[in-house]
Design a protein around this motif. Structure first.
Motif, PDB file in Angstrom:
ATOM      1  N   TYR A  75       0.836  -1.214   0.000  1.00  0.00           N
ATOM      2  CA  TYR A  75       0.000   0.000   0.000  1.00  0.00           C
ATOM      3  C   TYR A  75       0.864   1.255   0.000  1.00  0.00           C
ATOM      4  N   GLY A  78       1.692   2.494  -3.170  1.00  0.00           N
ATOM      5  CA  GLY A  78       0.538   2.938  -3.953  1.00  0.00           C
ATOM      6  C   GLY A  78      -0.061   1.836  -4.797  1.00  0.00           C
ATOM      7  N   ILE A 131      -0.787  10.658   0.077  1.00  0.00           N
ATOM      8  CA  ILE A 131      -1.936   9.827   0.436  1.00  0.00           C
ATOM      9  C   ILE A 131      -1.852   8.488  -0.290  1.00  0.00           C
ATOM     10  N   ARG A 132      -2.155   7.442   0.465  1.00  0.00           N
ATOM     11  CA  ARG A 132      -2.274   6.089  -0.082  1.00  0.00           C
ATOM     12  C   ARG A 132      -3.599   5.520   0.409  1.00  0.00           C
ATOM     13  N   TYR A 133      -4.143   4.598  -0.350  1.00  0.00           N
ATOM     14  CA  TYR A 133      -5.441   4.027  -0.009  1.00  0.00           C
ATOM     15  C   TYR A 133      -5.270   2.565   0.371  1.00  0.00           C
ATOM     16  N   VAL A 134      -5.973   2.191   1.443  1.00  0.00           N
ATOM     17  CA  VAL A 134      -5.770   0.897   2.082  1.00  0.00           C
ATOM     18  C   VAL A 134      -7.009   0.029   1.979  1.00  0.00           C
ATOM     19  N   GLN A 138     -10.624   1.201   0.540  1.00  0.00           N
ATOM     20  CA  GLN A 138      -9.817   2.331   0.074  1.00  0.00           C
ATOM     21  C   GLN A 138      -9.777   3.465   1.103  1.00  0.00           C
ATOM     22  N   LEU A 139      -9.474   3.104   2.342  1.00  0.00           N
ATOM     23  CA  LEU A 139      -9.380   4.099   3.403  1.00  0.00           C
ATOM     24  C   LEU A 139      -8.064   4.862   3.266  1.00  0.00           C
ATOM     25  N   PRO A 140      -8.101   6.172   3.496  1.00  0.00           N
ATOM     26  CA  PRO A 140      -6.899   6.973   3.278  1.00  0.00           C
ATOM     27  C   PRO A 140      -5.893   6.868   4.425  1.00  0.00           C
ATOM     28  N   SER A 141      -4.637   6.884   4.052  1.00  0.00           N
ATOM     29  CA  SER A 141      -3.526   6.990   4.994  1.00  0.00           C
ATOM     30  C   SER A 141      -2.438   7.764   4.271  1.00  0.00           C
ATOM     31  N   THR A 142      -1.271   7.799   4.855  1.00  0.00           N
ATOM     32  CA  THR A 142      -0.108   8.385   4.188  1.00  0.00           C
ATOM     33  C   THR A 142       0.971   7.330   4.140  1.00  0.00           C
TER      34      THR A 142
END
Length: 170
Positions: A75, A78, A131-134, A138-142
Motif C-alpha cells: 500500500y 501505492g 496519500i495512499r489508499y488501504v 480504500q481508506l486513506p492513509s499516508t
C-alpha cells in the motif's frame, strides 16, 4: 555492556543509507527480527498451531507478521494487493494446509524484513505525506502512516507472541 548484550537497535545509532525520517521504522523492524529469532530458537514445531485460552497460535502470529508487513509496504508503494497476497491473507493461521516449520516461518519473516528495509532505504522523504489508499474500502492513509503502522503492528504481534510462546513452553 555487562552481559555482552547489544543495546536495543534504536540505541546503536543511525542506520547507514536509511533516510532519517524512516529510521525509527527500520529500527523497530530490526529489533523485532532480533527478538523473534531469540524467542523462537528451539521452539517445537508440534506447538506451532497450539492456542492458549483461545488466543492466536504462534503459527498465526508468525504468518501474520510476515503478511502484514508485505501488505502495508505494498500500500505504501501505492499498489493494490495481488491475488497471491489475498490468498496468503486468507490462510494465515490455518494449520490444515500448512507444512511449515518454525524455522521456515522465521526465515519468511526475516526475508520480509529485508524487503521492507530495502523499500525504506529507497524512500524519498518528500513522499511521506503522500496519500495512499488501504484495503477494499480504500481508506486513506499516508506513506508515513503505513510505515509507522507496520512498525507498531509488528511490535504488537511480537508482544502477543512472546506471551503465547512463554505459556506454551510452560
Amino acid at each position: 555492556m555487562a552481559n555482552n548484550k547489544l543495546p536495543e537497535v534504536w540505541l546503536r545509532g543511525p542506520l547507514h543509507d536509511m533516510p532519517a525520517m524512516v529510521q525509527p521504522v527500520a529500527h523497530a523492524l530490526l529489533q523485532a527480527r532480533e527478538e523473534l529469532a531469540g524467542l523462537m530458537a528451539g521452539f517445537p514445531n508440534e506447538l506451532l498451531w497450539d492456542k492458549v485460552a483461545g488466543m492466536a497460535s504462534p503459527g498465526f502470529h508468525l504468518q501474520h507478521l510476515t503478511g502484514v508487513l508485505e501488505r502495508l509496504f505494498t500500500y505504501a508503494r501505492g499498489e493494490m494487493l495481488t491475488e497471491k497476497q489475498l490468498s496468503y491473507l486468507s490462510t494465515e493461521g490455518k494449520p490444515s494446509n500448512k507444512t511449515y516449520t518454525v524455522s521456515q516461518l522465521v526465515e519468511n519473516f526475516n526475508n520480509q524484513v529485508d524487503a521492507s528495509l530495502t523499500q525504506l532505504s529507497a524512500t524519498n522523504e518528500t513522499t511521506l505525506t503522500d496519500i495512499r489508499y488501504v484495503g477494499r474500502a480504500q481508506l486513506p492513509s499516508t506513506v508515513m502512516g503505513l510505515y509507522t503502522h507496520s512498525a507498531e503492528h509488528t511490535m504488537r504481534h511480537l508482544g502477543q507472541l512472546i506471551v503465547t510462546v512463554a505459556v506454551l513452553r510452560g
